[in-house]
Design an enzyme around this catalytic site. Structure first.
Site, PDB file in Angstrom:
ATOM      1  N   THR A   1       0.820  -1.208   0.000  1.00 54.40           N
ATOM      2  CA  THR A   1       0.000   0.000   0.000  1.00 54.40           C
ATOM      3  C   THR A   1       0.857   1.262   0.000  1.00 54.40           C
ATOM      4  O   THR A   1       1.982   1.264   0.533  1.00 54.40           O
ATOM      5  CB  THR A   1      -0.898   0.013   1.262  1.00 54.40           C
ATOM      6  OG1 THR A   1      -1.475   1.308   1.406  1.00 54.40           O
ATOM      7  CG2 THR A   1      -0.114  -0.286   2.534  1.00 54.40           C
TER       8      THR A   1
ATOM      9  N   TYR B   1      -1.818   0.195  10.049  1.00 54.03           N
ATOM     10  CA  TYR B   1      -2.089  -0.480   8.769  1.00 54.03           C
ATOM     11  C   TYR B   1      -0.834  -0.446   7.890  1.00 54.03           C
ATOM     12  O   TYR B   1      -0.352  -1.480   7.421  1.00 54.03           O
ATOM     13  CB  TYR B   1      -3.272   0.196   8.060  1.00 54.03           C
ATOM     14  CG  TYR B   1      -3.460  -0.264   6.641  1.00 54.03           C
ATOM     15  CD1 TYR B   1      -3.828  -1.579   6.360  1.00 54.03           C
ATOM     16  CD2 TYR B   1      -3.262   0.601   5.559  1.00 54.03           C
ATOM     17  CE1 TYR B   1      -3.985  -2.010   5.044  1.00 54.03           C
ATOM     18  CE2 TYR B   1      -3.419   0.184   4.257  1.00 54.03           C
ATOM     19  CZ  TYR B   1      -3.781  -1.124   4.001  1.00 54.03           C
ATOM     20  OH  TYR B   1      -3.932  -1.552   2.708  1.00 54.03           O
TER      21      TYR B   1
END
Ligand SMILES: NC(=O)c1ccc[n+]([C@@H]2O[C@H](COP(=O)([O-])OP(=O)(O)OC[C@H]3O[C@@H](n4cnc5c(N)ncnc54)[C@H](O)[C@@H]3O)[C@@H](O)[C@H]2O)c1
Length: 335
Positions: free
Chosen positions: A119, A143
């Site tokens: 990501t 995350y």
């Protein structure tokens, strides 16, 4: 290699299901492992779906023993940044520890090709206008950290085990839906801007919230790089071909290199849908960087990838069409 199988974890989810569709159409033999926590079995248009968890190491052993697997594509993961701030261990378990289980299985059963859903959140607050693959990695939320640790594991494993190669794809903001109308994003509670705005336009929510308008950006709202899910899926097919052809590990940004602010996206959704839904300004959310836009040259050079849907209006149109579809209504009713 086409008589062996590609194991796709999380292939019943939003991005995984689009990749499964392209791989299935290209003739690959697919095994999909998904616990259906956020995925949907009807979104798996090709291959054999095994309903199970990546954390189940006995199941992994069974899958790897009973099948000749030539590559693993790992989409299974947890993806909500604010939730990761509230519940970090869920993210380290599902994104880092479970990927470790999968890598251990690859090592035990000599599966040497691995594609990982990373990501843009690994960059944190990029110092340059465009985040490039060599930019400083300093994620600002659990995350992003849970994904960065996995990137380190991949790199360490590829150094320790020469035959092992991986492609880590750092996705920016994935949006839109397949043009056939059979699959799209179907979270029980959507949280991506374009989905939420589409819901507001369709009258499924009273208003849309903008989280912060005091960022140092063109209009005070966060700026992101929105990539159409079909272009992203094509990048995965090319990454798989790249590995199966014997090429070496690499890390690639997946974005278009163009940023749109939250307000600009809302403007496009209002234009495409013709609905002037109410918008309110709320507090900033924890863990949101002001600007996250990709430098997107390396993937074109390494994989020969050329995006076909670099057009925010097209992205919004496909997302809105999916939001209105009978298929999505049926999936939500059956959840
Ligand atoms: N959507 C984005 O904008 C975006 C951006 C960057 C990275 N990613 C990454 O891409 C991947 C896929 O994201 P998505 O948007 O398709 O999300 P998604 O929630 O739709 O897909 C994840 C899939 O994995 C399954 N899953 C989750 N944990 C599992 C487990 N332990 N065992 C088996 N199955 C499991 C879910 O049921 C779901 O089908 C994730 O790893 C995510 O971090 C997504």
């Amino acid at each position: 290699m086409k008589n062996s199988k590609i194991l796709v974890t999380g292939g019943a989810g939003y991005i995984g299901s689009h990749v499964v569709k392209l791989l299935g159409e290209a003739g690959y033999d697919l095994l999909i492992l998904d616990n259906l926590s956020t995925g949907n079995k009807d979104s798996v248009l090709f291959g054999e779906l095994i309903v199970g968890d990546v954390a189940d190491t006995d199941l992994l052993k069974k899958i790897f023993t009973e099948n000749k697997i030539s590559a693993v594509m790992n989409f299974a993961g947890s993806i909500k940044v604010p939730e990761s701030v509230e519940n970090p261990l869920k993210y380290y378990l599902n994104n880092t520890v479970n990927t470790t289980h999968l890598l251990r299985a690859c090592q035990d059963y000599e599966v040497t090709n691995f594609i990982f859903s990373s990501t843009a959140a690994v960059y944190g607050l990029p110092e340059e206008d465009l985040a490039h693959e060599e930019s400083k990695l300093d994620p600002i939320n659990p995350y992003g950290r849970s994904k960065l640790v996995t990137e380190w594991e991949l790199s360490d494993l590829s150094h320790a085990w020469d035959k092992f190669n991986y492609v880590a794809l750092r996705y920016f903001n994935v949006s839109g839906a397949d043009f056939d109308g059979k699959i799209g994003q179907a979270f029980p509670e959507p949280f991506h801007l374009i989905n939420l705005a589409s819901e507001a336009a369709a009258g499924k929510r009273d208003k849309l919230s903008i989280f912060g308008e005091d960022y140092e950006t063109k209009d005070g709202t966060c700026v992101r790089d929105y990539i159409h899910v079909v272009d992203l899926a094509q990048a995965h097919v090319m990454a798989l071909e790249y590995l199966l052809a014997g090429n070496k590990s690499t890390v690639l940004n997946c974005g278009y290199g163009e940023g749109f602010s939250v307000k600009e996206v809302i403007g496009v959704v209002k234009k495409i849908t013709g609905v002037d839904f109410p918008v309110e300004v709320a507090d900033r959310r924890p863990g949101d960087p002001a600007i996250l836009v990709a430098k997107a040259e390396k993937i074109k050079k390494v994989l020969g990838w050329q995006p076909l849907h670099h057009d925010l209006e097209k992205i919004v149109e496909s997302a809105y069409k999916w939001e209105q579809s009978e298929t999505l209504k049926k999936w939500r009713a059956n959840k």
